[in-house]
Design a protein around this motif. Structure first.
Motif: not given
Length: 129
Positions: A28-31, A37-38, A59-67, A69-76
């Motif tokens: 879990y991550f808190l923005w 995010f789980a 703020d959902c787009r900001k939160a999603g964009g920040d998320m 940035k951390h996991v863009c290298h993963q298939r989701l």
């Protein structure tokens, strides 16, 4: 984003709209104190779930964009409740593809239908249309 424990993450998921949330072994991550995010590691991809404080929906787009940035290298794989079709529009803007309905077995053993959307690895450069 900060890592939070499973108990706090699960409580926030339930408080912010995923009422029947049971922890599936997620990280879990808190923005900004407003969005949780789980991430659940699967075979070759991560399931991503999110819940946001209803008062901070703007703020959902900001939160999603920040998320991303951390996991863009993963298939989701986004798993979205079928009573939340507007969330699919949000996911599409975050780079997730076509939505499909699939029946999945939940952590409590029941089967439920969900919207499923995939995002392939790649950098996030803002809203995708």
């Amino acid at each position: 984003m900060q890592t939070i424990d499973k108990t706090s993450g699960s409580k926030l998921m339930r408080r912010w709209g995923v009422r029947e949330w049971e922890d599936p072994g997620a990280e879990y991550f808190l923005w900004n104190g407003a969005c949780v995010f789980a991430f659940v590691q699967q075979d070759g991809f991560y399931d991503v779930h999110m819940a946001i404080d209803p008062g901070r929906l703007r703020d959902c787009r900001k939160a999603g964009g920040d998320m991303l940035k951390h996991v863009c290298h993963q298939r989701l794989r986004a798993i979205i409740l079928t009573d939340r079709p507007r969330v699919c529009n949000y996911a599409r803007r975050m780079g997730f593809g076509e939505r499909k309905i699939e029946t999945l077995t939940t952590i409590n053993g029941s089967e439920s239908s969900f919207f499923i959307m995939w995002r392939e690895p790649g950098e996030y450069h803002g809203r995708s249309d």
